[in-house]
Structure formats: C-alpha cells, structure tokens
Design a protein around this motif. Structure first.
Motif, PDB file in Angstrom:
ATOM      1  N   TRP B  36      44.164  45.638  36.419  1.00 62.34           N
ATOM      2  CA  TRP B  36      43.806  47.038  36.657  1.00 62.34           C
ATOM      3  C   TRP B  36      42.299  47.067  36.927  1.00 62.34           C
ATOM      4  CZ3 TRP B  36      46.593  51.307  37.523  1.00 62.34           C
ATOM      5  CH2 TRP B  36      47.956  51.308  37.147  1.00 62.34           C
ATOM      6  N   TYR B  37      41.953  47.678  38.075  1.00 62.22           N
ATOM      7  CA  TYR B  37      40.553  47.878  38.426  1.00 62.22           C
ATOM      8  C   TYR B  37      40.257  49.373  38.417  1.00 62.22           C
ATOM      9  CZ  TYR B  37      39.458  43.096  39.932  1.00 62.22           C
ATOM     10  OH  TYR B  37      39.209  41.745  39.968  1.00 62.22           O
ATOM     11  N   LYS B  38      39.049  49.694  38.022  1.00 65.01           N
ATOM     12  CA  LYS B  38      38.567  51.073  38.012  1.00 65.01           C
ATOM     13  C   LYS B  38      37.544  51.225  39.119  1.00 65.01           C
ATOM     14  CE  LYS B  38      35.653  53.988  35.019  1.00 65.01           C
ATOM     15  NZ  LYS B  38      34.995  54.062  33.689  1.00 65.01           N
ATOM     16  N   GLN B  39      37.638  52.327  39.869  1.00 59.89           N
ATOM     17  CA  GLN B  39      36.650  52.592  40.910  1.00 59.89           C
ATOM     18  C   GLN B  39      36.094  54.001  40.703  1.00 59.89           C
ATOM     19  OE1 GLN B  39      37.861  52.962  45.135  1.00 59.89           O
ATOM     20  NE2 GLN B  39      36.158  51.600  45.647  1.00 59.89           N
ATOM     21  N   PRO B  40      34.915  54.108  40.081  1.00 55.36           N
ATOM     22  CA  PRO B  40      34.295  55.427  39.898  1.00 55.36           C
ATOM     23  C   PRO B  40      33.755  55.946  41.228  1.00 55.36           C
ATOM     24  CG  PRO B  40      32.879  53.678  39.051  1.00 55.36           C
ATOM     25  CD  PRO B  40      34.156  53.024  39.493  1.00 55.36           C
ATOM     26  N   PRO B  41      33.197  57.131  41.254  1.00 53.22           N
ATOM     27  CA  PRO B  41      32.665  57.694  42.503  1.00 53.22           C
ATOM     28  C   PRO B  41      31.655  56.798  43.210  1.00 53.22           C
ATOM     29  CG  PRO B  41      32.845  59.416  40.871  1.00 53.22           C
ATOM     30  CD  PRO B  41      33.195  58.131  40.167  1.00 53.22           C
ATOM     31  N   SER B  42      30.973  55.934  42.469  1.00 52.19           N
ATOM     32  CA  SER B  42      30.044  54.998  43.108  1.00 52.19           C
ATOM     33  C   SER B  42      30.759  53.987  43.996  1.00 52.19           C
ATOM     34  CB  SER B  42      29.257  54.239  42.032  1.00 52.19           C
ATOM     35  OG  SER B  42      30.145  53.400  41.288  1.00 52.19           O
ATOM     36  N   ARG B  43      32.063  53.873  43.850  1.00 50.79           N
ATOM     37  CA  ARG B  43      32.943  52.976  44.601  1.00 50.79           C
ATOM     38  C   ARG B  43      32.821  51.501  44.193  1.00 50.79           C
ATOM     39  NH1 ARG B  43      33.824  54.609  50.769  1.00 50.79           N
ATOM     40  NH2 ARG B  43      35.737  53.437  50.367  1.00 50.79           N
ATOM     41  N   GLN B  44      32.088  51.235  43.139  1.00 48.25           N
ATOM     42  CA  GLN B  44      32.065  49.874  42.589  1.00 48.25           C
ATOM     43  C   GLN B  44      33.440  49.557  42.020  1.00 48.25           C
ATOM     44  OE1 GLN B  44      29.158  47.548  41.880  1.00 48.25           O
ATOM     45  NE2 GLN B  44      30.922  46.238  41.503  1.00 48.25           N
ATOM     46  N   MET B  45      33.906  48.332  42.223  1.00 43.48           N
ATOM     47  CA  MET B  45      35.188  47.889  41.665  1.00 43.48           C
ATOM     48  C   MET B  45      34.923  47.197  40.328  1.00 43.48           C
ATOM     49  SD  MET B  45      37.596  48.771  43.745  1.00 43.48           S
ATOM     50  CE  MET B  45      39.004  47.714  43.427  1.00 43.48           C
ATOM     51  N   ILE B  46      35.501  47.743  39.267  1.00 44.32           N
ATOM     52  CA  ILE B  46      35.246  47.246  37.916  1.00 44.32           C
ATOM     53  C   ILE B  46      36.562  46.813  37.293  1.00 44.32           C
ATOM     54  CG2 ILE B  46      34.356  47.839  35.625  1.00 44.32           C
ATOM     55  CD1 ILE B  46      32.811  50.154  37.127  1.00 44.32           C
ATOM     56  N   LEU B  47      36.613  45.569  36.847  1.00 43.67           N
ATOM     57  CA  LEU B  47      37.823  45.080  36.199  1.00 43.67           C
ATOM     58  C   LEU B  47      37.990  45.759  34.840  1.00 43.67           C
ATOM     59  CD1 LEU B  47      40.220  43.093  36.203  1.00 43.67           C
ATOM     60  CD2 LEU B  47      38.728  41.510  34.963  1.00 43.67           C
ATOM     61  N   VAL B  48      39.175  46.308  34.626  1.00 51.76           N
ATOM     62  CA  VAL B  48      39.483  46.951  33.349  1.00 51.76           C
ATOM     63  C   VAL B  48      40.216  45.986  32.439  1.00 51.76           C
ATOM     64  CG1 VAL B  48      40.775  48.815  32.230  1.00 51.76           C
ATOM     65  CG2 VAL B  48      39.590  49.248  34.408  1.00 51.76           C
ATOM     66  N   ILE B  49      41.241  45.337  32.980  1.00 51.24           N
ATOM     67  CA  ILE B  49      42.089  44.490  32.150  1.00 51.24           C
ATOM     68  C   ILE B  49      42.907  43.562  33.049  1.00 51.24           C
ATOM     69  CG2 ILE B  49      44.132  45.999  32.086  1.00 51.24           C
ATOM     70  CD1 ILE B  49      44.107  45.550  28.981  1.00 51.24           C
ATOM     71  N   ARG B  50      43.258  42.400  32.517  1.00 52.09           N
ATOM     72  CA  ARG B  50      44.080  41.461  33.256  1.00 52.09           C
ATOM     73  C   ARG B  50      45.192  40.938  32.370  1.00 52.09           C
ATOM     74  NH1 ARG B  50      41.352  35.962  34.845  1.00 52.09           N
ATOM     75  NH2 ARG B  50      43.290  35.031  34.238  1.00 52.09           N
ATOM     76  N   GLN B  51      46.262  40.515  33.014  1.00 49.77           N
ATOM     77  CA  GLN B  51      47.434  39.999  32.309  1.00 49.77           C
ATOM     78  C   GLN B  51      47.963  38.791  33.056  1.00 49.77           C
ATOM     79  OE1 GLN B  51      49.342  41.544  29.490  1.00 49.77           O
ATOM     80  NE2 GLN B  51      50.428  39.595  29.550  1.00 49.77           N
ATOM     81  N   GLU B  52      48.148  37.692  32.350  1.00 44.77           N
ATOM     82  CA  GLU B  52      48.787  36.529  32.951  1.00 44.77           C
ATOM     83  C   GLU B  52      50.292  36.666  32.773  1.00 44.77           C
ATOM     84  OE1 GLU B  52      44.720  35.073  31.555  1.00 44.77           O
ATOM     85  OE2 GLU B  52      46.250  36.463  30.846  1.00 44.77           O
ATOM     86  N   ALA B  53      51.048  36.397  33.803  1.00 43.32           N
ATOM     87  CA  ALA B  53      52.495  36.623  33.760  1.00 43.32           C
ATOM     88  C   ALA B  53      53.190  35.738  32.734  1.00 43.32           C
ATOM     89  CB  ALA B  53      53.103  36.403  35.132  1.00 43.32           C
ATOM     90  N   TYR B  54      52.610  34.578  32.445  1.00 45.19           N
ATOM     91  CA  TYR B  54      53.271  33.677  31.511  1.00 45.19           C
ATOM     92  C   TYR B  54      53.067  34.104  30.061  1.00 45.19           C
ATOM     93  CZ  TYR B  54      48.604  31.588  30.898  1.00 45.19           C
ATOM     94  OH  TYR B  54      47.281  31.383  30.651  1.00 45.19           O
ATOM     95  N   LYS B  55      52.172  35.052  29.838  1.00 44.82           N
ATOM     96  CA  LYS B  55      51.924  35.514  28.472  1.00 44.82           C
ATOM     97  C   LYS B  55      52.828  36.713  28.157  1.00 44.82           C
ATOM     98  CE  LYS B  55      47.147  34.041  27.861  1.00 44.82           C
ATOM     99  NZ  LYS B  55      45.759  34.445  27.598  1.00 44.82           N
ATOM    100  N   GLN B  56      53.537  36.625  27.074  1.00 44.41           N
ATOM    101  CA  GLN B  56      54.410  37.725  26.683  1.00 44.41           C
ATOM    102  C   GLN B  56      53.628  38.843  26.006  1.00 44.41           C
ATOM    103  OE1 GLN B  56      57.560  35.999  24.323  1.00 44.41           O
ATOM    104  NE2 GLN B  56      58.788  35.597  26.144  1.00 44.41           N
ATOM    105  N   GLN B  57      52.547  38.474  25.364  1.00 46.56           N
ATOM    106  CA  GLN B  57      51.758  39.477  24.649  1.00 46.56           C
ATOM    107  C   GLN B  57      51.006  40.355  25.626  1.00 46.56           C
ATOM    108  OE1 GLN B  57      49.089  37.799  21.774  1.00 46.56           O
ATOM    109  NE2 GLN B  57      48.688  39.772  20.800  1.00 46.56           N
TER     110      GLN B  57
END
Lengths: 113, 113
Positions: B36-57
């Motif tokens: 999930w990336y967040k893009q505020p009005p400044s249009r900068q792309m900021i990583l919010v969170i990542r998930q690896e598919a092999y991880k169940q948690q």
C-alpha cells in the motif's frame, strides 16, 4: 536518511521537443525504475534497469523513450519527440534488490504544450 | 498479466475513527509481494506497508494493518485512529518477485474533523 532525487521538479516543453528527466537513485541500490502517472490516473510502469541494461519494459515504453545510466550516480529518461499525451508526472524509483521496497523520488511534472 | 482492483474510488472517515480500504488482485503466481502506497497532495509516493505472500501473518505498521487473504486474493488496508494527515490517495500494488510494481487505480481518502 538516503533518498531518491529527481530534477527538474517541473518541465514545460513544446510538442516535438526532446526532454531528459534526471534521477539520482540511492547510492547502494542496484535496480532502477521509471513510472509515470497521468493526472487523475494510476501509476504505470515504464521500464526497469539493472546492470546497465533494461530488464523489463512496458508497452508504453516505445521507441521514443530511452534510459541511460551515464555515470555511477545518475539515471535518465529521455523522450525523443514529446507528444501532448506524454504530459504526466514521472517517478523514478530504486531498490537494493528484487523484492525489496522501491523508494520513489518526488517526481518530475512534465507538461507538453 | 496481473490486475489490481480497488473498488472504492473515494472514501471518507472522521478523525479518530477506523477505515478499511479494499484491494483485490488476480495472479497465478505464488511468490509475490503486496504494498500500500500513500500519495498526499504533494504527489510523493510513500510506502505505507508491505506484505510478502509467503507470510501468513498480516503486516502491521503502527496505526496501519492489512488483512491478507491469499486464497481470496484480497489485501485490505485498515487505518486505525485516523488523522487529518492521512488524507491522501492510497494505491494498492502487486509485485511479482523480481519485477516492477503494478498499481491499482487508487482510493481517495478524506479524513474530516
């Protein structure tokens, strides 16, 4: 904290002109990317670059586009003959390895008139 | 080709409340990452969170958490205790291992006082 930088922040050019967008990735990163975002639309992948060659490109990345890493720090995107539809925000990103977080630069807003 | 679908173009939430943004994707791959990336009005792309598919948690970063349902190919983002600064465009992205990010069309989130 290291960051990806891009210049210029805004470029205005006339249709048919060549433009070069510049990026300085994070210094120990090995994989480099260009994305673009037309206003109000999603971010689209253009090209990825690794080991001084293109590793992947999208159908958007046609013959008018080229990328280069002219020295150890810069990564450039050249658009040979700009069209009105090239107006967009262009983002550079870099990552240390495949699967790693891609760090985005602040973007270059390209306006073609 | 992988597709990423965000079915909510716009959402609104009151400050301090919780909101969930939806994302589904289509792939035949087994090894991949979701972001999930967040893009505020400044249009900068900021990583919010990542998930690896092999991880169940499910991944968690402070007020942000995901509900990753691999079999259903669903990857929703929950924002708890929403703050005015969370107002932004949120993009869900899929990445096959070793390839570029493939983004959804985004959800515009407005946090109101």
């Amino acid at each position: 904290e290291p960051e990806v930088t891009q210049t210029p922040s805004h470029q205005v050019t006339q249709m048919g002109q060549e433009v070069i967008l510049r990026c300085v990735p994070i210094s120990n990163h090995l994989y480099f990317y260009w994305y673009r975002q037309i206003l109000g639309q999603k971010v689209e992948f253009l090209v990825s670059f690794y080991n001084n060659e293109i590793s992947e490109k999208s159908e958007i990345f046609d013959d008018q586009f080229s990328v280069e890493r002219p020295d150890g720090s810069n990564f450039t995107l050249k658009i040979r003959s700009t069209k009105l539809e090239d107006s967009a925000m262009y983002f550079c990103a870099s990552t240390i390895g495949t699967g790693g977080e891609q760090y985005f630069g602040p973007g270059t807003r390209l306006t073609v008139t | 080709a992988q597709t990423v679908t965000q079915s909510q173009p716009e959402m609104s939430v009151q400050e301090a409340e919780t909101v969930t943004l939806s994302c589904t994707y289509d792939t035949s791959e087994n090894n991949y990452y979701l972001f999930w990336y967040k893009q505020p009005p400044s249009r900068q792309m900021i990583l919010v969170i990542r998930q690896e598919a092999y991880k169940q948690q499910n991944a968690t970063e402070n007020r942000f958490s995901v509900n990753f349902q691999k079999a259903a190919k669903s990857f929703s983002l929950k924002i708890s205790d929403s703050q005015l600064g969370d107002t932004a465009m949120y993009f869900c992205a899929f990445m096959k291992f070793g390839y570029a990010l493939n983004f959804g069309k985004g959800t515009s989130l407005l946090v109101t006082p």
